[in-house]
Design an enzyme around this catalytic site. Structure first.
Site, PDB file in Angstrom:
ATOM      1  N   HIS A 155       4.034  -5.707  11.419  1.00 41.45           N
ATOM      2  CA  HIS A 155       3.477  -4.386  11.114  1.00 41.45           C
ATOM      3  C   HIS A 155       2.572  -3.979  12.270  1.00 41.45           C
ATOM      4  CE1 HIS A 155       1.539  -1.062   9.091  1.00 41.45           C
ATOM      5  NE2 HIS A 155       2.409  -1.166   8.103  1.00 41.45           N
ATOM      6  N   ARG A 160      13.568  -3.400   8.799  1.00 35.05           N
ATOM      7  CA  ARG A 160      13.512  -2.689   7.507  1.00 35.05           C
ATOM      8  C   ARG A 160      12.862  -1.315   7.652  1.00 35.05           C
ATOM      9  NH1 ARG A 160       9.417  -2.323   3.670  1.00 35.05           N
ATOM     10  NH2 ARG A 160       8.184  -3.743   4.927  1.00 35.05           N
ATOM     11  N   GLN A 202       0.813  -1.220   0.000  1.00 35.86           N
ATOM     12  CA  GLN A 202       0.000   0.000   0.000  1.00 35.86           C
ATOM     13  C   GLN A 202       0.838   1.258   0.000  1.00 35.86           C
ATOM     14  OE1 GLN A 202      -2.631  -0.049   3.365  1.00 35.86           O
ATOM     15  NE2 GLN A 202      -3.659  -1.921   2.739  1.00 35.86           N
TER      16      GLN A 202
HETATM   17  C1  SIN Z   1       2.675   0.151   4.706  1.00 34.70           C
HETATM   18  O1  SIN Z   1       2.026   0.660   3.808  1.00 34.70           O
HETATM   19  O2  SIN Z   1       2.551   0.463   5.890  1.00 34.70           O
HETATM   20  C2  SIN Z   1       3.655  -0.926   4.365  1.00 34.70           C
HETATM   21  C3  SIN Z   1       4.818  -0.331   3.734  1.00 34.70           C
HETATM   22  C4  SIN Z   1       6.005  -1.213   3.945  1.00 34.70           C
HETATM   23  O3  SIN Z   1       5.902  -2.262   4.567  1.00 34.70           O
HETATM   24  O4  SIN Z   1       7.082  -0.809   3.534  1.00 34.70           O
END
Ligand code: SIN
Length: 527
Positions: A244, A386, A61
Protein backbone atom coordinates in the site's frame (compact mmCIF):
# COMPACT_ATOMS: atom_id res chain seq x y z
CA UNK A 1 10.10 -38.83 7.33
CA UNK A 2 7.36 -36.64 5.77
CA UNK A 3 7.11 -33.12 7.17
CA UNK A 4 3.41 -32.56 6.56
CA UNK A 5 2.50 -31.90 10.20
CA UNK A 6 3.75 -29.49 12.87
CA UNK A 7 3.12 -31.64 15.97
CA UNK A 8 2.98 -35.28 16.98
CA UNK A 9 -0.60 -36.44 17.63
CA UNK A 10 -3.02 -39.34 17.39
CA UNK A 11 -6.67 -38.57 16.64
CA UNK A 12 -7.79 -41.66 18.62
CA UNK A 13 -6.62 -39.97 21.80
CA UNK A 14 -8.15 -36.54 21.23
CA UNK A 15 -11.56 -34.96 21.86
CA UNK A 16 -13.61 -34.86 18.66
CA UNK A 17 -16.29 -32.57 17.21
CA UNK A 18 -18.31 -33.45 14.09
CA UNK A 19 -19.96 -30.76 12.04
CA UNK A 20 -21.21 -30.19 8.49
CA UNK A 21 -19.11 -27.08 7.90
CA UNK A 22 -15.82 -26.35 9.63
CA UNK A 23 -14.79 -22.78 8.82
CA UNK A 24 -11.44 -21.34 9.85
CA UNK A 25 -11.34 -17.56 10.23
CA UNK A 26 -13.80 -14.91 11.38
CA UNK A 27 -13.40 -12.05 8.89
CA UNK A 28 -15.90 -11.22 6.17
CA UNK A 29 -15.18 -14.42 4.20
CA UNK A 30 -15.48 -16.79 7.18
CA UNK A 31 -18.52 -15.21 8.82
CA UNK A 32 -20.46 -14.65 5.60
CA UNK A 33 -19.84 -18.27 4.59
CA UNK A 34 -21.01 -19.39 8.05
CA UNK A 35 -24.22 -17.33 7.82
CA UNK A 36 -24.94 -18.58 4.29
CA UNK A 37 -24.45 -22.20 5.38
CA UNK A 38 -26.70 -21.69 8.37
CA UNK A 39 -29.39 -20.06 6.20
CA UNK A 40 -29.21 -23.23 4.07
CA UNK A 41 -30.06 -25.20 7.23
CA UNK A 42 -26.55 -26.51 7.88
CA UNK A 43 -24.58 -26.74 11.11
CA UNK A 44 -21.33 -24.78 11.34
CA UNK A 45 -18.32 -24.48 13.61
CA UNK A 46 -16.11 -21.43 13.14
CA UNK A 47 -12.58 -21.65 14.53
CA UNK A 48 -10.67 -18.43 15.01
CA UNK A 49 -7.17 -18.13 16.40
CA UNK A 50 -7.72 -15.04 18.56
CA UNK A 51 -11.05 -13.29 19.13
CA UNK A 52 -13.76 -13.00 16.51
CA UNK A 53 -12.88 -9.35 15.95
CA UNK A 54 -9.15 -9.86 15.30
CA UNK A 55 -9.39 -9.86 11.53
CA UNK A 56 -8.17 -8.00 8.48
CA UNK A 57 -11.78 -7.08 7.74
CA UNK A 58 -12.08 -5.13 10.97
CA UNK A 59 -9.15 -2.93 9.91
CA UNK A 60 -10.32 -2.23 6.36
CA UNK A 61 -10.87 1.48 5.87
CA UNK A 62 -11.56 2.54 2.31
CA UNK A 63 -14.55 0.44 1.44
CA UNK A 64 -16.16 -2.21 -0.65
CA UNK A 65 -16.47 -1.86 -4.42
CA UNK A 66 -19.71 -2.69 -6.25
CA UNK A 67 -21.26 -1.39 -9.45
CA UNK A 68 -24.25 0.31 -7.82
CA UNK A 69 -23.94 3.86 -9.22
CA UNK A 70 -26.24 5.12 -12.02
CA UNK A 71 -23.34 5.58 -14.44
CA UNK A 72 -21.68 2.31 -13.47
CA UNK A 73 -22.08 -1.30 -14.60
CA UNK A 74 -20.52 -4.71 -13.86
CA UNK A 75 -18.89 -4.45 -17.31
CA UNK A 76 -17.03 -1.26 -16.31
CA UNK A 77 -16.05 -2.76 -12.96
CA UNK A 78 -14.81 -5.85 -14.79
CA UNK A 79 -12.73 -3.73 -17.18
CA UNK A 80 -11.05 -1.82 -14.32
CA UNK A 81 -10.33 -5.07 -12.43
CA UNK A 82 -8.75 -6.66 -15.50
CA UNK A 83 -6.59 -3.62 -16.27
CA UNK A 84 -5.31 -3.44 -12.67
CA UNK A 85 -4.63 -7.20 -12.69
CA UNK A 86 -2.00 -6.69 -15.44
CA UNK A 87 -2.93 -9.63 -17.65
CA UNK A 88 -3.20 -12.32 -14.96
CA UNK A 89 -6.86 -12.17 -13.91
CA UNK A 90 -9.12 -15.13 -14.57
CA UNK A 91 -11.87 -13.49 -16.62
CA UNK A 92 -14.63 -15.88 -15.49
CA UNK A 93 -13.77 -15.34 -11.84
CA UNK A 94 -13.78 -11.57 -12.38
CA UNK A 95 -17.16 -11.80 -14.15
CA UNK A 96 -18.55 -13.66 -11.10
CA UNK A 97 -17.10 -11.05 -8.73
CA UNK A 98 -18.49 -7.99 -10.47
CA UNK A 99 -21.88 -9.41 -11.48
CA UNK A 100 -22.74 -11.06 -8.14
CA UNK A 101 -21.08 -8.33 -6.07
CA UNK A 102 -23.97 -5.82 -6.04
CA UNK A 103 -26.47 -8.42 -4.74
CA UNK A 104 -24.07 -9.60 -2.04
CA UNK A 105 -23.59 -6.00 -0.90
CA UNK A 106 -27.39 -5.51 -0.81
CA UNK A 107 -27.53 -8.65 1.33
CA UNK A 108 -25.00 -7.09 3.74
CA UNK A 109 -27.23 -4.03 3.94
CA UNK A 110 -30.18 -6.36 4.61
CA UNK A 111 -28.21 -7.93 7.46
CA UNK A 112 -27.89 -4.48 9.01
CA UNK A 113 -24.67 -2.95 7.63
CA UNK A 114 -25.00 0.82 7.60
CA UNK A 115 -23.11 2.44 4.74
CA UNK A 116 -22.71 6.21 4.41
CA UNK A 117 -25.37 8.00 2.37
CA UNK A 118 -25.69 11.36 0.66
CA UNK A 119 -28.61 13.16 -0.98
CA UNK A 120 -28.47 10.71 -3.93
CA UNK A 121 -28.60 7.54 -1.81
CA UNK A 122 -25.53 5.43 -1.06
CA UNK A 123 -22.44 7.66 -0.99
CA UNK A 124 -19.89 6.29 -3.47
CA UNK A 125 -16.25 7.34 -3.63
CA UNK A 126 -13.36 6.63 -6.01
CA UNK A 127 -10.05 4.94 -5.39
CA UNK A 128 -7.00 4.26 -7.55
CA UNK A 129 -7.60 2.77 -11.03
CA UNK A 130 -11.42 2.87 -10.72
CA UNK A 131 -13.06 4.64 -13.67
CA UNK A 132 -16.23 5.26 -11.61
CA UNK A 133 -17.26 6.24 -8.12
CA UNK A 134 -18.22 2.79 -6.83
CA UNK A 135 -16.73 2.41 -3.34
CA UNK A 136 -19.25 2.16 -0.51
CA UNK A 137 -17.96 3.24 2.87
CA UNK A 138 -19.15 3.31 6.46
CA UNK A 139 -18.57 5.81 9.27
CA UNK A 140 -16.31 7.64 6.80
CA UNK A 141 -13.22 5.48 6.95
CA UNK A 142 -14.25 2.52 9.14
CA UNK A 143 -15.99 0.35 6.55
CA UNK A 144 -14.45 -2.93 7.65
CA UNK A 145 -15.32 -2.35 11.29
CA UNK A 146 -18.99 -1.85 10.35
CA UNK A 147 -19.06 -5.05 8.28
CA UNK A 148 -17.29 -6.96 11.05
CA UNK A 149 -19.75 -5.58 13.62
CA UNK A 150 -22.84 -6.65 11.74
CA UNK A 151 -21.57 -10.11 10.71
CA UNK A 152 -20.30 -10.82 14.24
CA UNK A 153 -23.66 -9.84 15.69
CA UNK A 154 -25.64 -11.98 13.24
CA UNK A 155 -23.37 -14.99 13.80
CA UNK A 156 -23.62 -14.64 17.59
CA UNK A 157 -27.42 -14.64 17.33
CA UNK A 158 -27.45 -17.77 15.17
CA UNK A 159 -27.77 -21.00 17.15
CA UNK A 160 -26.67 -23.18 14.22
CA UNK A 161 -23.24 -21.54 14.32
CA UNK A 162 -20.79 -22.40 17.05
CA UNK A 163 -17.81 -20.02 17.26
CA UNK A 164 -14.67 -21.15 19.07
CA UNK A 165 -12.21 -18.35 19.73
CA UNK A 166 -8.53 -18.93 20.58
CA UNK A 167 -8.50 -22.10 18.49
CA UNK A 168 -5.37 -22.26 16.36
CA UNK A 169 -5.65 -24.62 13.41
CA UNK A 170 -2.48 -26.68 13.34
CA UNK A 171 -2.95 -28.92 10.33
CA UNK A 172 -5.48 -30.41 7.94
CA UNK A 173 -6.45 -34.07 8.10
CA UNK A 174 -6.05 -35.22 4.52
CA UNK A 175 -5.82 -38.69 3.05
CA UNK A 176 -5.84 -39.68 -0.63
CA UNK A 177 -6.32 -36.04 -1.55
CA UNK A 178 -9.55 -35.72 0.47
CA UNK A 179 -9.88 -33.47 3.50
CA UNK A 180 -11.69 -34.95 6.52
CA UNK A 181 -11.20 -32.17 9.04
CA UNK A 182 -8.63 -30.28 11.04
CA UNK A 183 -6.41 -30.63 14.06
CA UNK A 184 -6.70 -27.51 16.22
CA UNK A 185 -5.02 -26.27 19.38
CA UNK A 186 -7.28 -24.77 22.03
CA UNK A 187 -4.99 -22.06 23.40
CA UNK A 188 -7.01 -21.41 26.52
CA UNK A 189 -7.32 -25.02 27.68
CA UNK A 190 -3.97 -25.97 26.18
CA UNK A 191 -5.29 -29.06 24.44
CA UNK A 192 -5.44 -30.41 20.91
CA UNK A 193 -8.88 -31.16 19.44
CA UNK A 194 -10.09 -32.79 16.25
CA UNK A 195 -12.82 -31.14 14.16
CA UNK A 196 -14.32 -33.37 11.49
CA UNK A 197 -16.30 -31.68 8.72
CA UNK A 198 -18.00 -32.57 5.46
CA UNK A 199 -16.95 -29.19 4.09
CA UNK A 200 -13.75 -27.61 5.42
CA UNK A 201 -13.29 -23.94 4.57
CA UNK A 202 -10.12 -21.89 4.92
CA UNK A 203 -10.87 -18.20 5.46
CA UNK A 204 -7.83 -17.35 7.57
CA UNK A 205 -6.74 -14.14 5.81
CA UNK A 206 -3.39 -13.03 4.47
CA UNK A 207 0.30 -13.07 5.31
CA UNK A 208 1.31 -9.39 5.57
CA UNK A 209 2.91 -9.96 8.95
CA UNK A 210 5.87 -11.71 7.31
CA UNK A 211 7.00 -8.20 6.31
CA UNK A 212 8.41 -5.87 8.93
CA UNK A 213 6.32 -2.94 7.70
CA UNK A 214 2.73 -3.89 6.99
CA UNK A 215 -0.86 -2.78 7.47
CA UNK A 216 -2.15 -6.17 8.63
CA UNK A 217 -3.57 -7.40 11.95
CA UNK A 218 -1.51 -9.70 14.19
CA UNK A 219 -3.30 -12.78 12.90
CA UNK A 220 -2.06 -12.33 9.30
CA UNK A 221 0.81 -14.82 9.43
CA UNK A 222 -0.10 -16.94 6.40
CA UNK A 223 -1.29 -19.95 8.44
CA UNK A 224 -4.00 -21.02 5.99
CA UNK A 225 -1.66 -21.04 3.01
CA UNK A 226 1.04 -22.90 4.95
CA UNK A 227 -1.27 -25.63 6.29
CA UNK A 228 -2.91 -26.14 2.89
CA UNK A 229 0.48 -26.36 1.19
CA UNK A 230 1.74 -28.86 3.79
CA UNK A 231 -1.37 -30.96 3.14
CA UNK A 232 -0.67 -31.03 -0.60
CA UNK A 233 -2.92 -28.26 -1.96
CA UNK A 234 -1.85 -26.15 -4.92
CA UNK A 235 -0.91 -22.55 -4.21
CA UNK A 236 -0.76 -19.92 -6.94
CA UNK A 237 0.62 -16.42 -7.65
CA UNK A 238 2.63 -16.32 -4.43
CA UNK A 239 4.98 -13.66 -5.85
CA UNK A 240 2.22 -11.06 -6.03
CA UNK A 241 2.14 -9.02 -2.84
CA UNK A 242 0.44 -5.66 -2.90
CA UNK A 243 2.23 -2.87 -1.06
CA UNK A 244 0.00 0.00 0.00
CA UNK A 245 1.48 3.37 -0.97
CA UNK A 246 0.44 5.43 2.02
CA UNK A 247 1.06 4.09 5.50
CA UNK A 248 1.81 6.44 8.40
CA UNK A 249 5.58 6.73 8.88
CA UNK A 250 6.21 8.59 12.08
CA UNK A 251 8.74 7.59 14.78
CA UNK A 252 6.91 5.92 17.66
CA UNK A 253 3.62 5.54 15.77
CA UNK A 254 2.23 2.24 14.43
CA UNK A 255 2.22 1.65 10.66
CA UNK A 256 -1.33 2.87 10.38
CA UNK A 257 -3.01 2.77 6.95
CA UNK A 258 -3.98 6.12 5.44
CA UNK A 259 -6.72 5.02 3.09
CA UNK A 260 -6.51 5.41 -0.65
CA UNK A 261 -9.92 7.06 -0.35
CA UNK A 262 -8.02 10.12 0.94
CA UNK A 263 -6.47 10.45 -2.52
CA UNK A 264 -9.87 9.54 -3.98
CA UNK A 265 -11.22 12.72 -2.35
CA UNK A 266 -8.40 14.82 -3.82
CA UNK A 267 -5.31 14.60 -1.54
CA UNK A 268 -1.89 15.12 -3.16
CA UNK A 269 1.38 13.28 -2.70
CA UNK A 270 4.40 15.55 -2.20
CA UNK A 271 8.07 14.73 -1.73
CA UNK A 272 9.94 16.21 1.24
CA UNK A 273 10.78 19.25 -0.89
CA UNK A 274 7.05 19.94 -1.11
CA UNK A 275 6.82 19.04 -4.82
CA UNK A 276 3.73 17.19 -6.07
CA UNK A 277 5.20 14.34 -8.13
CA UNK A 278 2.53 11.83 -9.27
CA UNK A 279 1.53 13.74 -12.47
CA UNK A 280 5.11 13.08 -13.67
CA UNK A 281 4.59 9.31 -13.34
CA UNK A 282 1.04 8.58 -14.60
CA UNK A 283 -1.96 10.22 -16.28
CA UNK A 284 -4.15 9.30 -13.32
CA UNK A 285 -1.66 11.03 -10.98
CA UNK A 286 -2.44 10.11 -7.32
CA UNK A 287 -5.10 7.66 -8.51
CA UNK A 288 -2.77 5.54 -10.63
CA UNK A 289 -2.67 1.79 -9.86
CA UNK A 290 -1.10 1.05 -6.48
CA UNK A 291 2.09 -0.57 -7.76
CA UNK A 292 2.86 2.51 -9.86
CA UNK A 293 2.24 4.88 -6.93
CA UNK A 294 4.45 2.71 -4.68
CA UNK A 295 7.38 2.75 -7.09
CA UNK A 296 7.00 6.48 -7.70
CA UNK A 297 7.11 7.08 -3.94
CA UNK A 298 10.21 4.89 -3.56
CA UNK A 299 11.93 6.82 -6.39
CA UNK A 300 11.09 10.15 -4.78
CA UNK A 301 12.32 8.89 -1.42
CA UNK A 302 15.62 7.79 -2.99
CA UNK A 303 15.99 11.06 -4.94
CA UNK A 304 15.45 13.14 -1.81
CA UNK A 305 17.40 10.81 0.47
CA UNK A 306 14.42 10.36 2.77
CA UNK A 307 12.37 7.52 4.23
CA UNK A 308 9.04 9.26 3.60
CA UNK A 309 6.86 11.43 1.39
CA UNK A 310 3.81 13.44 2.45
CA UNK A 311 0.10 13.14 1.88
CA UNK A 312 -1.34 16.60 1.68
CA UNK A 313 -5.02 17.26 2.43
CA UNK A 314 -4.54 20.87 3.47
CA UNK A 315 -6.18 22.26 0.30
CA UNK A 316 -9.39 20.28 1.00
CA UNK A 317 -12.34 21.66 2.95
CA UNK A 318 -11.45 20.99 6.65
CA UNK A 319 -15.01 20.10 7.64
CA UNK A 320 -15.27 17.58 4.81
CA UNK A 321 -11.93 16.02 5.77
CA UNK A 322 -13.04 15.54 9.39
CA UNK A 323 -16.43 14.17 8.40
CA UNK A 324 -15.09 11.82 5.74
CA UNK A 325 -12.02 10.54 7.63
CA UNK A 326 -12.81 10.61 11.36
CA UNK A 327 -10.75 7.53 12.16
CA UNK A 328 -7.61 8.73 10.30
CA UNK A 329 -8.08 12.19 11.73
CA UNK A 330 -8.31 10.86 15.29
CA UNK A 331 -5.33 8.51 14.98
CA UNK A 332 -3.12 11.20 13.45
CA UNK A 333 -4.15 13.67 16.17
CA UNK A 334 -2.87 11.18 18.77
CA UNK A 335 0.56 11.84 17.19
CA UNK A 336 0.04 15.61 17.17
CA UNK A 337 -0.87 15.82 13.48
CA UNK A 338 -3.90 17.88 12.49
CA UNK A 339 -4.54 16.51 9.00
CA UNK A 340 -6.44 19.64 7.94
CA UNK A 341 -3.29 21.74 8.41
CA UNK A 342 -0.34 19.30 8.63
CA UNK A 343 0.96 17.04 5.86
CA UNK A 344 0.98 13.35 6.81
CA UNK A 345 4.36 11.52 6.57
CA UNK A 346 3.83 8.21 4.76
CA UNK A 347 5.73 5.33 3.14
CA UNK A 348 4.68 2.07 1.45
CA UNK A 349 4.08 -1.12 3.47
CA UNK A 350 2.92 -4.68 2.71
CA UNK A 351 -0.87 -4.76 2.51
CA UNK A 352 -2.46 -7.64 0.60
CA UNK A 353 -1.67 -11.07 -0.83
CA UNK A 354 -2.99 -11.51 -4.37
CA UNK A 355 -1.94 -15.16 -4.49
CA UNK A 356 -2.79 -17.98 -2.13
CA UNK A 357 -4.49 -21.37 -2.10
CA UNK A 358 -5.68 -21.99 -5.65
CA UNK A 359 -9.46 -22.31 -5.93
CA UNK A 360 -11.85 -22.84 -8.82
CA UNK A 361 -15.01 -20.86 -9.56
CA UNK A 362 -16.90 -22.49 -6.68
CA UNK A 363 -14.13 -22.08 -4.12
CA UNK A 364 -12.82 -25.65 -4.20
CA UNK A 365 -9.08 -26.21 -3.75
CA UNK A 366 -7.13 -29.01 -5.41
CA UNK A 367 -7.97 -31.19 -2.34
CA UNK A 368 -11.50 -32.67 -2.31
CA UNK A 369 -13.65 -31.31 0.51
CA UNK A 370 -11.29 -28.39 1.16
CA UNK A 371 -12.55 -24.96 0.12
CA UNK A 372 -11.09 -21.49 0.55
CA UNK A 373 -12.28 -17.89 0.26
CA UNK A 374 -11.04 -14.41 1.04
CA UNK A 375 -7.40 -13.36 1.16
CA UNK A 376 -6.05 -16.85 1.90
CA UNK A 377 -7.38 -18.02 -1.48
CA UNK A 378 -6.46 -17.33 -5.07
CA UNK A 379 -9.46 -17.46 -7.41
CA UNK A 380 -7.56 -15.32 -9.93
CA UNK A 381 -9.76 -12.24 -9.48
CA UNK A 382 -6.89 -9.95 -8.54
CA UNK A 383 -4.29 -11.12 -11.05
CA UNK A 384 -0.94 -9.44 -10.45
CA UNK A 385 -2.40 -6.38 -8.73
CA UNK A 386 -5.71 -6.05 -6.89
CA UNK A 387 -8.06 -3.20 -7.70
CA UNK A 388 -8.67 -1.22 -4.49
CA UNK A 389 -11.70 -2.31 -2.43
CA UNK A 390 -12.24 -5.54 -4.37
CA UNK A 391 -11.02 -7.66 -1.45
CA UNK A 392 -14.03 -7.48 0.88
CA UNK A 393 -16.20 -8.21 -2.15
CA UNK A 394 -14.10 -11.26 -3.06
CA UNK A 395 -14.72 -12.78 0.40
CA UNK A 396 -18.47 -12.35 0.05
CA UNK A 397 -18.84 -13.63 -3.50
CA UNK A 398 -16.68 -16.74 -3.17
CA UNK A 399 -17.93 -17.54 0.35
CA UNK A 400 -21.46 -17.47 -1.06
CA UNK A 401 -20.43 -19.65 -4.00
CA UNK A 402 -18.94 -22.30 -1.70
CA UNK A 403 -22.26 -22.72 0.09
CA UNK A 404 -24.26 -22.70 -3.17
CA UNK A 405 -22.01 -25.48 -4.44
CA UNK A 406 -21.91 -27.67 -1.33
CA UNK A 407 -25.23 -27.30 0.46
CA UNK A 408 -27.02 -29.90 -1.71
CA UNK A 409 -24.69 -32.87 -1.53
CA UNK A 410 -24.18 -32.84 2.24
CA UNK A 411 -27.33 -34.76 3.13
CA UNK A 412 -26.14 -37.90 1.38
CA UNK A 413 -22.43 -37.51 2.06
CA UNK A 414 -21.00 -39.46 4.97
CA UNK A 415 -17.23 -39.18 5.02
CA UNK A 416 -15.33 -42.19 6.33
CA UNK A 417 -14.20 -41.93 9.96
CA UNK A 418 -10.45 -42.20 9.43
CA UNK A 419 -7.80 -41.88 12.10
CA UNK A 420 -4.68 -39.77 11.66
CA UNK A 421 -1.42 -39.76 13.57
CA UNK A 422 2.12 -38.44 13.49
CA UNK A 423 4.88 -39.69 15.81
CA UNK A 424 8.00 -38.96 13.84
CA UNK A 425 8.71 -35.32 14.63
CA UNK A 426 11.76 -34.63 16.78
CA UNK A 427 11.72 -32.76 20.10
CA UNK A 428 11.19 -28.96 19.80
CA UNK A 429 14.36 -27.30 18.53
CA UNK A 430 16.20 -25.04 20.97
CA UNK A 431 15.64 -21.99 18.80
CA UNK A 432 14.86 -18.44 19.83
CA UNK A 433 11.65 -18.25 17.76
CA UNK A 434 11.00 -14.57 18.60
CA UNK A 435 14.44 -13.57 17.26
CA UNK A 436 13.99 -15.79 14.20
CA UNK A 437 10.64 -14.16 13.47
CA UNK A 438 12.19 -10.68 13.64
CA UNK A 439 14.97 -11.73 11.24
CA UNK A 440 12.42 -13.14 8.82
CA UNK A 441 10.32 -9.97 8.84
CA UNK A 442 13.33 -7.72 8.17
CA UNK A 443 14.66 -10.05 5.45
CA UNK A 444 11.31 -10.18 3.62
CA UNK A 445 11.03 -6.38 3.66
CA UNK A 446 14.58 -5.88 2.40
CA UNK A 447 14.98 -8.75 -0.07
CA UNK A 448 11.46 -9.64 -1.25
CA UNK A 449 9.74 -6.27 -0.83
CA UNK A 450 8.33 -3.85 -3.43
CA UNK A 451 11.66 -3.70 -5.32
CA UNK A 452 13.35 -7.08 -5.82
CA UNK A 453 16.55 -8.36 -7.36
CA UNK A 454 17.82 -11.81 -8.19
CA UNK A 455 20.64 -11.38 -5.69
CA UNK A 456 18.34 -10.38 -2.82
CA UNK A 457 15.87 -13.18 -3.46
CA UNK A 458 18.67 -15.72 -3.58
CA UNK A 459 19.87 -14.44 -0.20
CA UNK A 460 16.36 -14.92 1.13
CA UNK A 461 16.26 -18.49 -0.16
CA UNK A 462 19.59 -19.28 1.52
CA UNK A 463 18.03 -18.09 4.81
CA UNK A 464 14.99 -20.36 4.34
CA UNK A 465 17.25 -23.26 3.49
CA UNK A 466 19.27 -22.71 6.68
CA UNK A 467 16.12 -23.00 8.79
CA UNK A 468 14.45 -25.82 6.87
CA UNK A 469 15.65 -28.37 9.46
CA UNK A 470 12.98 -26.95 11.81
CA UNK A 471 10.36 -28.80 9.75
CA UNK A 472 11.62 -32.04 11.29
CA UNK A 473 11.05 -30.73 14.84
CA UNK A 474 7.65 -30.47 16.46
CA UNK A 475 6.35 -27.08 17.55
CA UNK A 476 5.77 -26.57 21.24
CA UNK A 477 3.18 -23.81 21.22
CA UNK A 478 1.10 -21.61 18.92
CA UNK A 479 3.83 -18.94 18.71
CA UNK A 480 6.27 -21.50 17.31
CA UNK A 481 3.64 -22.79 14.90
CA UNK A 482 3.11 -19.26 13.63
CA UNK A 483 6.82 -18.79 12.95
CA UNK A 484 6.98 -22.14 11.16
CA UNK A 485 4.06 -21.07 8.97
CA UNK A 486 5.70 -17.71 8.31
CA UNK A 487 8.89 -19.46 7.20
CA UNK A 488 6.85 -21.67 4.89
CA UNK A 489 4.96 -18.87 3.17
CA UNK A 490 8.01 -16.58 3.08
CA UNK A 491 9.90 -19.27 1.21
CA UNK A 492 7.02 -19.73 -1.26
CA UNK A 493 6.91 -15.98 -1.94
CA UNK A 494 10.68 -15.79 -2.47
CA UNK A 495 10.74 -18.87 -4.71
CA UNK A 496 7.90 -17.67 -6.91
CA UNK A 497 9.39 -14.17 -7.10
CA UNK A 498 12.77 -15.53 -8.20
CA UNK A 499 11.15 -17.82 -10.75
CA UNK A 500 9.18 -15.00 -12.44
CA UNK A 501 11.82 -13.36 -14.61
CA UNK A 502 9.90 -10.19 -15.43
CA UNK A 503 8.08 -7.35 -13.67
CA UNK A 504 4.29 -7.30 -13.56
CA UNK A 505 1.76 -5.71 -11.20
CA UNK A 506 2.90 -5.99 -7.60
CA UNK A 507 6.06 -7.92 -8.57
CA UNK A 508 8.92 -5.63 -9.60
CA UNK A 509 12.51 -6.70 -10.27
CA UNK A 510 15.30 -4.23 -10.95
CA UNK A 511 17.14 -6.93 -12.89
CA UNK A 512 14.07 -7.73 -15.11
CA UNK A 513 12.09 -4.46 -15.25
CA UNK A 514 10.00 -5.32 -18.35
CA UNK A 515 6.81 -7.36 -18.80
CA UNK A 516 6.83 -10.25 -21.26
CA UNK A 517 4.02 -12.00 -23.12
CA UNK A 518 5.72 -15.35 -22.44
CA UNK A 519 5.24 -14.74 -18.71
CA UNK A 520 1.50 -14.18 -18.98
CA UNK A 521 0.92 -17.30 -16.94
CA UNK A 522 0.66 -18.43 -13.34
CA UNK A 523 3.23 -20.06 -11.11
CA UNK A 524 1.63 -22.91 -9.19
CA UNK A 525 3.42 -24.81 -6.42
CA UNK A 526 2.49 -28.11 -4.93
CA UNK A 527 4.38 -29.91 -2.25
C1 SIN B 1 -7.57 1.58 1.58
O1 SIN B 1 -8.46 2.03 2.28
O2 SIN B 1 -6.74 2.28 1.00
C2 SIN B 1 -7.45 0.09 1.44
C3 SIN B 1 -8.50 -0.39 0.57
C4 SIN B 1 -8.07 -1.67 -0.07
O3 SIN B 1 -6.97 -2.16 0.18
O4 SIN B 1 -8.82 -2.17 -0.89
Amino acid sequence: MPDNYMVNFDTRELPQVEEEYIIMGSGIAGLYTALSASQAGRSVTVLTKQTMMDTGTDKAQGGIAAALGDADSPALHREDTLVAGAGLCDSEAVAALVSEGPDRVRELIGLGAIFDRDSQGLALTREGAHSQRRILHASGDATGAEIQRVLTQRVREDDKINVLENHYVVDLLVRDNTCYGVLAYDRQNKEYRVFRGKVVVLATGGLGRIFEHNTNPEIATGDGIAIAFRAGAEVMDMEFIQFHPTVLNLPGAPRFLISEAVRGEGAYLRNIRGQRFMPRYHDLAELAPRDIVVRAILKEMAATNSNKVFLDLTHLEPELVKLRFPNISKTCSEYKLDITVDRIPVAPAAHYMMGGVKINLVGETSIRGLYACGEVSCPGVHGANRLASNSLLDGLVFGGRIVEETKHFLKDYNPRHLEFACDWLLEPAKTDYAALRKKLEVLMGEKVGPVRSSEGMREALVFFDQWSYLKRHRADNAEQMEVKNMLQVGELVAEAALARRESRGGHYRVDCPDTYQRWQKHIIFRR
